[in-house]
Design an enzyme around this catalytic site. Structure first.
Site, PDB file in Angstrom:
ATOM      1  N   CYS A 125       0.800  -1.228   0.000  1.00 32.54           N
ATOM      2  CA  CYS A 125       0.000   0.000   0.000  1.00 32.54           C
ATOM      3  C   CYS A 125       0.830   1.274   0.000  1.00 32.54           C
ATOM      4  O   CYS A 125       0.333   2.341  -0.349  1.00 32.54           O
ATOM      5  CB  CYS A 125      -0.934  -0.043   1.206  1.00 32.54           C
ATOM      6  SG  CYS A 125      -1.784  -1.636   1.313  1.00 32.54           S
ATOM      7  N   HIS A 147      -4.035   6.046   0.686  1.00 34.47           N
ATOM      8  CA  HIS A 147      -4.258   4.663   0.263  1.00 34.47           C
ATOM      9  C   HIS A 147      -5.712   4.301   0.582  1.00 34.47           C
ATOM     10  O   HIS A 147      -6.183   4.515   1.713  1.00 34.47           O
ATOM     11  CB  HIS A 147      -3.295   3.729   0.985  1.00 34.47           C
ATOM     12  CG  HIS A 147      -3.725   2.307   0.936  1.00 34.47           C
ATOM     13  ND1 HIS A 147      -3.952   1.654  -0.261  1.00 34.47           N
ATOM     14  CD2 HIS A 147      -4.036   1.417   1.922  1.00 34.47           C
ATOM     15  CE1 HIS A 147      -4.360   0.428   0.000  1.00 34.47           C
ATOM     16  NE2 HIS A 147      -4.430   0.256   1.307  1.00 34.47           N
ATOM     17  N   ASN A 186     -10.131  -2.252  -2.029  1.00 33.64           N
ATOM     18  CA  ASN A 186      -8.758  -1.843  -1.725  1.00 33.64           C
ATOM     19  C   ASN A 186      -7.837  -2.496  -2.764  1.00 33.64           C
ATOM     20  O   ASN A 186      -7.663  -3.715  -2.750  1.00 33.64           O
ATOM     21  CB  ASN A 186      -8.443  -2.309  -0.301  1.00 33.64           C
ATOM     22  CG  ASN A 186      -6.994  -2.124   0.100  1.00 33.64           C
ATOM     23  OD1 ASN A 186      -6.116  -1.924  -0.731  1.00 33.64           O
ATOM     24  ND2 ASN A 186      -6.733  -2.208   1.398  1.00 33.64           N
TER      25      ASN A 186
END
Lengths: 341, 79
Positions: free
Chosen positions: A116, A264, A294
């Site tokens: 990330c 993120h 995500n």
């Protein structure tokens, strides 16, 4: 006259297959998908096809970018490929992508194994390479297929992660572009987000493939992705506000003058909490997880590009980017947006 | 903050009516205390009590009583 290094353009790619919350609910009647959606803000995610890898997705994203009339593949002189789902242990995916994209043989190419935080690290490396005249244009490709590590009965990760890729071209610009950076690492958190098996430390075996169900009812083996959600959440809410404060001081920017905070895209709950902790007005915090989940290292550039396409990010906007997660690893930078393509 | 007040903070975090949690409650006795509910509890420690939640003892607890005892020991709560 060029005065800085900036983002010249971003393209992204999402796999065709979409897995909705309704799909997951049908497959797992015991999962409380409505409650999960209310917190995570994620209703669907794109999942790579069998045989479709991160480098395939990175190739698709980069092709879309380099086909734009303003860019020329031969002008790229460095390629950074960030992934945690590589095609092979070796060779590096960046070498394969140099060939596949038809980039010149003068190109420097290397892989970065970060999740990330990987996009912001990619920007930092790109800015440094250009700043010391080792390169003029750096192509940063971020791509991940965490879905291939995820056990179908592991609610904690299957409901959050989606696959995706982004290609970002970094080069010299007329404005300040990419500004200051703050990075950091705490390898003490390595075990909180990990695929324990399959590397050389613990090669795949019948033992690593043995499945177990934890007290929360989530099933996985050592060959699957494991995430200690509370630990990652606690890491993020204690680390990110400090990093943001340090970066603002370094960049001599105030929270008020920033137009968009592009963190993120972990999940809506985390981003809302981080906004509250750093006193960021909700309308300035970019949250774009609803249809894609995500997407790990691709999440920030995808959010940037979709922000540009939807009109929420404009040239001249002051942006603050923060990547944080697996490692633990984090990286933040300030950017004056100027990409117009 | 007193323990009673903290129990109401936890009720709010878990989306329950005030006064419906006791120190004996565990994830088994509280339907709303799933993985997301656990994150809400951690967020409330950060937000309402300002305690550093990167401490493992404040992330892993099997009952509300266990969490309360740890917070009292750290002077973050008054008994």
């Amino acid at each position: 006259m060029t005065v800085g290094v900036g983002i010249l353009g971003i393209s992204y790619y999402l796999p065709q297959r979409v897995e909705t919350n309704e799909h997951l609910q049908r497959q797992n009647p015991d999962w409380r998908m409505e409650d999960l959606y209310e917190k995570s803000g994620i209703a669907a995610r794109h999942i790579a096809a069998d045989g479709e890898t991160a480098s395939d997705m990175g190739y698709a994203a980069a092709t879309r970018l380099l086909e734009r009339p303003t860019f020329t593949p031969q002008d790229v002189d460095y390629l950074i490929f960030c992934t945690q789902s590589p095609d092979h242990f070796l060779p590096s995916g960046a070498c394969a992508l140099q060939n596949r994209l038809g980039l010149g043989r003068h190109v420097g190419a290397l892989d970065v194994n970060l999740g990330c935080s990987g996009f912001v690290y990619g920007l930092q490396l790109a800015k440094a390479l250009i700043g010391v005249d080792f390169a003029d244009q750096v192509l940063v490709i971020t791509a991940d297929t965490y879905s291939k590590y995820i056990h179908p009965r592991d609610r904690t990760v299957r409901t959050l992660f989606g696959d995706g890729a982004a290609a970002t071209l970094v080069g010299r610009t007329n404005q300040s572009g990419i500004g200051q950076f703050v990075v950091g690492t705490n390898g003490g958190g390595a075990g909180d987000l990990i695929v324990p098996g399959g590397g050389l430390r613990t090669p795949r075996s019948a033992e690593t493939a043995r499945e177990a169900t934890d007290p929360a009812g989530c099933t996985r083996s050592a060959d699957n992705l494991f995430m200690d959600g509370p630990a990652i959440f606690a890491f993020a809410i204690t680390t990110v506000p400090r990093v943001v404060k340090t970066l603002l001081a370094k960049a001599k920017w105030s929270t008020d003058e920033i137009d968009r905070f592009v963190y993120h895209q972990a999940n809506q709950y985390m981003l809302q909490h981080l906004a509250k902790r750093s006193k960021i007005p909700p309308e300035k915090m970019v949250i774009d997880v609803k249809t894609i989940g995500n997407t790990v290292s691709a999440s920030i550039p995808i959010a940037l590009q979709r922000g540009v396409e939807s009109g929420t990010i404009h040239p001249g906007h002051k942006l603050l980017l923060v990547g944080f997660g697996v490692g633990y690893s984090w990286a933040a930078c300030n950017v004056t947006w100027e990409a117009t393509s | 903050m007193k323990v009673e007040g903290f129990l109401d903070v936890l009720c709010d975090a878990l989306g329950k009516e005030p006064g419906t949690l006791t120190c004996d409650d565990t994830p088994t006795t509280v339907e709303e205390w799933d993985s997301v509910g656990h994150l809400s509890i951690i967020a409330s420690l950060d937000e309402e009590l300002g305690v550093p939640v990167d401490n493992e003892g404040l992330r892993k607890f099997a009952s509300i009583g266990e969490l309360v005892d740890r917070l009292v020991a750290r002077n973050a709560l008054e008994k």
